[in-house]
Structures are given as C-alpha cells and as structure tokens.
Design a protein around this motif. Structure first.
Motif, PDB file in Angstrom:
ATOM      1  N   LEU A  15       9.410  62.024  50.611  1.00 55.12           N
ATOM      2  CA  LEU A  15       9.212  60.878  51.493  1.00 55.12           C
ATOM      3  C   LEU A  15       8.883  61.274  52.910  1.00 55.12           C
ATOM      4  N   SER A  16      10.049  62.160  53.500  1.00 55.56           N
ATOM      5  CA  SER A  16       9.814  62.391  54.750  1.00 55.56           C
ATOM      6  C   SER A  16       8.493  63.049  55.109  1.00 55.56           C
ATOM      7  N   ALA A  17       8.288  64.243  54.126  1.00 51.08           N
ATOM      8  CA  ALA A  17       7.072  64.799  54.469  1.00 51.08           C
ATOM      9  C   ALA A  17       5.814  64.077  54.328  1.00 51.08           C
ATOM     10  N   ALA A  18       5.769  63.091  53.314  1.00 54.04           N
ATOM     11  CA  ALA A  18       4.601  62.195  53.302  1.00 54.04           C
ATOM     12  C   ALA A  18       4.493  61.432  54.437  1.00 54.04           C
ATOM     13  N   ASP A  67      16.875  58.627  63.692  1.00 54.28           N
ATOM     14  CA  ASP A  67      15.717  59.138  64.287  1.00 54.28           C
ATOM     15  C   ASP A  67      14.260  59.153  63.306  1.00 54.28           C
ATOM     16  N   PHE A  68      14.446  59.290  62.230  1.00 54.91           N
ATOM     17  CA  PHE A  68      13.457  59.261  61.025  1.00 54.91           C
ATOM     18  C   PHE A  68      12.429  57.976  61.396  1.00 54.91           C
ATOM     19  N   PHE A  69      13.272  56.768  61.539  1.00 54.96           N
ATOM     20  CA  PHE A  69      12.420  55.430  61.586  1.00 54.96           C
ATOM     21  C   PHE A  69      11.983  55.595  63.198  1.00 54.96           C
ATOM     22  N   ARG A  70      12.627  55.943  64.021  1.00 49.53           N
ATOM     23  CA  ARG A  70      12.379  55.718  65.391  1.00 49.53           C
ATOM     24  C   ARG A  70      10.932  56.557  65.652  1.00 49.53           C
ATOM     25  N   ASP A  71      10.898  57.691  64.980  1.00 47.47           N
ATOM     26  CA  ASP A  71       9.570  58.609  64.890  1.00 47.47           C
ATOM     27  C   ASP A  71       8.441  57.593  64.578  1.00 47.47           C
ATOM     28  N   PHE A  72       8.700  56.605  63.729  1.00 47.52           N
ATOM     29  CA  PHE A  72       7.277  55.699  63.457  1.00 47.52           C
ATOM     30  C   PHE A  72       7.561  54.303  63.822  1.00 47.52           C
ATOM     31  N   GLY A  73       8.305  54.301  64.975  1.00 50.25           N
ATOM     32  CA  GLY A  73       8.356  52.981  66.025  1.00 50.25           C
ATOM     33  C   GLY A  73       9.291  52.055  65.128  1.00 50.25           C
ATOM     34  N   MET A 220      23.301  47.634  52.281  1.00 55.19           N
ATOM     35  CA  MET A 220      23.180  46.325  51.332  1.00 55.19           C
ATOM     36  C   MET A 220      22.152  46.599  50.516  1.00 55.19           C
ATOM     37  N   GLY A 221      22.459  46.405  49.066  1.00 52.49           N
ATOM     38  CA  GLY A 221      21.435  46.703  47.988  1.00 52.49           C
ATOM     39  C   GLY A 221      21.433  47.822  47.540  1.00 52.49           C
ATOM     40  N   GLY A 222      22.288  48.903  48.255  1.00 54.59           N
ATOM     41  CA  GLY A 222      22.439  50.131  47.645  1.00 54.59           C
ATOM     42  C   GLY A 222      21.765  51.330  48.377  1.00 54.59           C
ATOM     43  N   PHE A 223      21.987  52.396  48.063  1.00 50.70           N
ATOM     44  CA  PHE A 223      21.330  53.684  48.985  1.00 50.70           C
ATOM     45  C   PHE A 223      19.926  53.863  48.649  1.00 50.70           C
ATOM     46  N   TYR A 224      19.708  53.072  47.655  1.00 51.72           N
ATOM     47  CA  TYR A 224      18.277  52.932  47.116  1.00 51.72           C
ATOM     48  C   TYR A 224      17.190  52.431  48.170  1.00 51.72           C
ATOM     49  N   GLN A 225      17.838  51.602  49.237  1.00 53.53           N
ATOM     50  CA  GLN A 225      17.110  50.638  50.107  1.00 53.53           C
ATOM     51  C   GLN A 225      16.751  51.872  51.192  1.00 53.53           C
ATOM     52  N   MET A 230      11.627  54.232  53.282  1.00 53.17           N
ATOM     53  CA  MET A 230      11.144  55.590  53.645  1.00 53.17           C
ATOM     54  C   MET A 230       9.690  55.722  52.895  1.00 53.17           C
ATOM     55  N   GLN A 231       9.814  54.900  51.716  1.00 46.33           N
ATOM     56  CA  GLN A 231       8.511  54.872  51.090  1.00 46.33           C
ATOM     57  C   GLN A 231       7.583  53.940  51.685  1.00 46.33           C
TER      58      GLN A 231
END
Length: 489
Positions: A15-18, A67-73, A220-225, A230-231
């Motif tokens: 997911l990260s690489a994509a 950091d991941f999310f910040r890299d994508f604003g 909330m909603g589980g780790f799957y969130q 990321m998807q």
C-alpha cells in the motif's frame, strides 16, 4: 520517466509503495490474491455481527503513520478516529497484574512503587530510547541497506555508541531494572521482532519509547481502517488495485522481468515490486534469477508464527481490558520453545485483545469480541486437536483472571488461524507471521536485499527485507522501495 509498475501484494508495504510510486507519476497496478487489501491486516465480518481484525492490533509509533499521511497532504483524522487507550494494557503475572497507564509519568510512579529507584531509571531509559527512536526511525531504518557505506554519515557515526548496536537487549534492560516483572514488561515489545531478548540489539529499546512513551492507540472501526485509508491515499494518487489476482508466473528476458501472469492472463510492466513473501516470490523465478537458494532460507532466524482464535462471546466479560498479556508462566521456557526447541509450549504465554471494550461496533450489544494470540515456532504441526487444546487453556486463564464462568459454552462464533493458514493465505515461509527476526546477524545490510541481483527491474519490500517486521517498518519499507524504483535506470 513515467514507468508502468506492478506491485504484488497489498499489505502495508505494498500500500505504501503504491501511494509513493503513484505520487511520483508512475502508472501503478497492485495485484492482490485476496478479495480485499491488507494482507495479514485483513478484516472479516460474521453473520452473527462480529467484526474481526485478522492481524495487527497494536497501534504503536503513531508518528510513522502520520508521516505517511502528511506526505500526501492529509492526516489520519481525515479517515478514522484514534483512541488513546488507558490503560495501554494489562500484564497478568502469577501473583498479580501490572496495568500500564496511558501517561509516561504515571508509569514512572508505578515503577517506583515496585522497585526503589526504578522510576528515575525508567526516565533515563526512555530518554536514551527517545534518542534511539529519533535517530533509528528517521535515519537508520530509512535506508535501502545496499551497503554499509550508507550508514557512514557523520550523524550516525556520532550516534554509534548511543544506538547500542552491539549490546543485547536483555543485558541492556538489566542495567536499569532488577525486578523480574519490570524487566519482563520492558522485554515484551521485542518478542515479536523474532528472537529472544538476549539476541536482539539494544537499539530496539526504541520500541519501548514508540509504545510506552508515545502511547497505545486504537482506530475506531478496527486496525483495518488504516488499510482502507492507505488504499484511498494510493488511489487518490492514481494507483489501480486488482483483487482476486494470484500471480502464477514471472517471465524474464535479458536480465529483466518482462511480464507477470495472473489468473492465466499476461501483463507487461517496466518495474515489479514484490511486497508478498520474499521466498515465495523467488520461487516464481527461474533458479538462476533468484537472490537466495533454499539453504539460505533454512539458515535464517524467523520471527514466530501464531495460533490465533477469533471468538464471539455471548456475554460481556468483566475485569478484562482492551489489551491483556497473560504472562503467568515461565517466559524463558516459552521463548526456548519458539527459537531453540521449535515445539509447542507446555505452559504458554498468550495475548488477548478485546476491542469491544472500546468499540461497540465490533460486536453485537451485550456480546464480546475476543482475539487470542499465542506465539509459536514456525513449521509446527497445527491440527484441529492441538489448536483446541490450547484454546481451552487460554479460556481457562481468562476465566481465572476475570471471574467469567464457562466461556467455552458461551462461544457463538469461533475461527482458528495458525501455521498452515499463514502458508495457504500468504505463502509465508514456514508459516511465519512476522517475517525475519531482527537479530544482530539479520539487521540492515545483513537482511535479504531490496533489489534483485539478476533482474534489474525487480525489487522487494515488506517484513522479510529492510527494515524488518511490524506495521511501521512495513510502511517505511514501501516508501524506500518506491524511491528505489523511481531512481532505477
């Protein structure tokens, strides 16, 4: 130059690489054998109304995710709500319970109440761990580790002694704490790095900081969130996801992968990133094109596999926290069974996650969602009878701790998952659950390489390569490999 890139597997590294590769302007296609993203972090729902995260449940090192999310604003809060757990978890011993508080200053008070001077020593330990975390997570683990020369920067050279790369974790912890419970509490986070504490570099005290100091959270909603978020980030960058697409063959010519075959169809790409099991990916290549032979893999030290149970309980369980570690039995004996004797433990340690204590949406009203995990050696026979025997042990210990009665008779949903399931679902070598151990001999440059030595356009990401096992390292691995592809000539 814009490239057409295939990513095999949609776990956290994929997911990260994509996301990063698509952001760089490439045409990215993610192939996933299952019907949903996430790999080991998939989620499933039952007709009875339970929602189970299949894998990761410890949301530690939240700054790596941010950091991941910040890299994508953006930020995690745009996708899910994070809850800080208090207590972070309970650790059950034969003579009592340690409840780890949310705040570090409260943890210092707890340490001091158990061992005179331990509160001050915890402050010193965490200060050193904070330094390792800052340098380790920002500088050390972010390198592709092609060569030791990457680590000869002035900053890392100045930090070498402080990083304690040549001191083992057990010796390091014992310098600060004498009480057995405190030492076990400090050693617990490294168990899933894949080796006994005496074989793990003291550098990984950074995990104590990433957990106990930065806190333990729950989406909330589980780790799957986190998977879904990321998807979405990757798709917003232009990445395409293809589900129920098993990779059957890799075609190469003149030192390059030319195409991949999935479900009988052939697809052509300029670059390929394997975020699936490293050994399995190599098995799809001609022998001459593989980085490593079978002897290499047989001589690696792997992190544990796990016996997991997903249980729906037809009542609320008193006195049970979101996270509970059952450590009443001999820690060393269980560790030896995993790494030395490679057999089922007689008196195991195990972990219980009860997310319905925090999240009402993962279980019907008045019922409980239980995730039980018992670390075991890879390659074990794990038939139904063995699994059931350990389930009864775990339920009995939960009953003893909580005062619940006859939990076995109150199970309305049950599913087990163990060694052979990891092999079947993830092609995991030996049925491992967490990848390669972060031992002194399997750190940085000594891990399987991120780049194939024979095929110039094949790269690897995930828990069997740099930086190692765990959700945050997998996210970092995806970022590293995307940069490698970007600059690959």
């Amino acid at each position: 130059m814009k490239k057409r890139i295939a990513i095999i597997g949609s776990g956290f590294s994929g997911l990260s690489a994509a996301a990063y590769a698509a952001k760089a302007g490439h045409e990215v296609h993610v192939f996933e054998k299952h019907d949903q993203p996430g790999g080991r972090a998939r989620q499933f729902q039952t007709p009875e109304g339970f929602v189970f995260d299949m894998g990761p449940s410890w949301y530690w090192m939240p700054d790596v995710m941010e950091d991941f999310f910040r890299d994508f604003g953006t930020e995690s809060a745009a996708f899910f709500q994070l809850i800080s757990l208090n207590p972070q978890f309970d650790m059950v011993f034969s003579d009592g319970v340690l409840s780890v508080p949310e705040k570090l200053e409260d943890l210092q008070k707890l340490f001091e109440s158990i061992e005179t001077g331990a509160g001050e020593n915890l402050e010193k330990f965490m200060e050193a761990a904070r330094y390792k975390y800052t340098v380790g997570m920002k500088d050390f683990v972010t390198k592709p580790a092609h060569s030791w020369l990457e680590f000869f920067s002035p900053k890392i050279a100045r930090s070498a002694l402080k990083l304690d790369l040549l001191t083992n974790f057990r010796t390091y912890v014992s310098r600060y704490f004498k009480n057995d419970k405190l030492r076990m509490l400090m050693e617990f986070p490294v168990i899933f790095l894949g080796a006994a504490p005496q074989n793990i570099p003291a550098l990984y005290s950074l995990m104590n900081y990433g957990g106990y100091a930065l806190g333990t959270f729950y989406p909330m909603g589980g780790f799957y969130q986190l998977v879904l978020a990321m998807q979405k980030v990757a798709e917003n960058q232009g990445a395409h996801f293809h589900f129920n697409k098993n990779i059957e063959k890799i075609n190469s010519r003149n030192g390059k992968i030319e195409s991949i075959v999935s479900n009988g169809s052939e697809y052509f790409f300029d670059e390929v990133i394997a975020s699936c099991d490293y050994h399995h990916m190599e098995s799809l290549l001609d022998i001459a094109d593989r980085n490593y032979n079978e002897d290499y893999w047989e001589n690696r030290t792997f992190a544990p596999s796990s016996l997991i149970y997903y249980l729906g309980i037809d009542e609320k369980i008193p006195n049970l926290k979101h996270h509970t570690l059952f450590f009443e039995n001999d820690f060393e004996a269980h560790i030896d069974c995993i790494y030395e004797e490679k057999k089922w433990p007689e008196n195991p340690l195990f972990y219980c996650c009860c997310p319905s204590k925090t999240d009402a949406n993962v279980a019907p009203e008045g019922k409980e969602n239980l995730f039980l995990l018992l670390p075991v050696a890879i390659g074990l026979d794990d038939d139904a009878e063995i699994r059931e025997r350990y389930l009864l042990q775990m339920l009995g210990r939960i009953e003893k701790q909580t005062g619940a009665v006859n939990l076995r008779d109150k199970i309305v949903y049950k599913r087990s998952y163990c060694v052979r399931d990891f092999v079947k679902d993830y092609n995991a070598y030996g049925g491992n659950a967490y990848g390669l151990a972060n031992t002194l001999r399997q750190t940085a440059v000594l891990k399987p390489k991120m780049k194939n030595k024979k095929l110039k356009n094949l790269h690897y990401a995930g828990q069997l390569t740099v930086p190692g096992p765990g959700v945050p390292p997998a996210i970092i691995s995806g970022k590293i490999v995307a940069a490698e592809v970007r600059y690959n000539k």
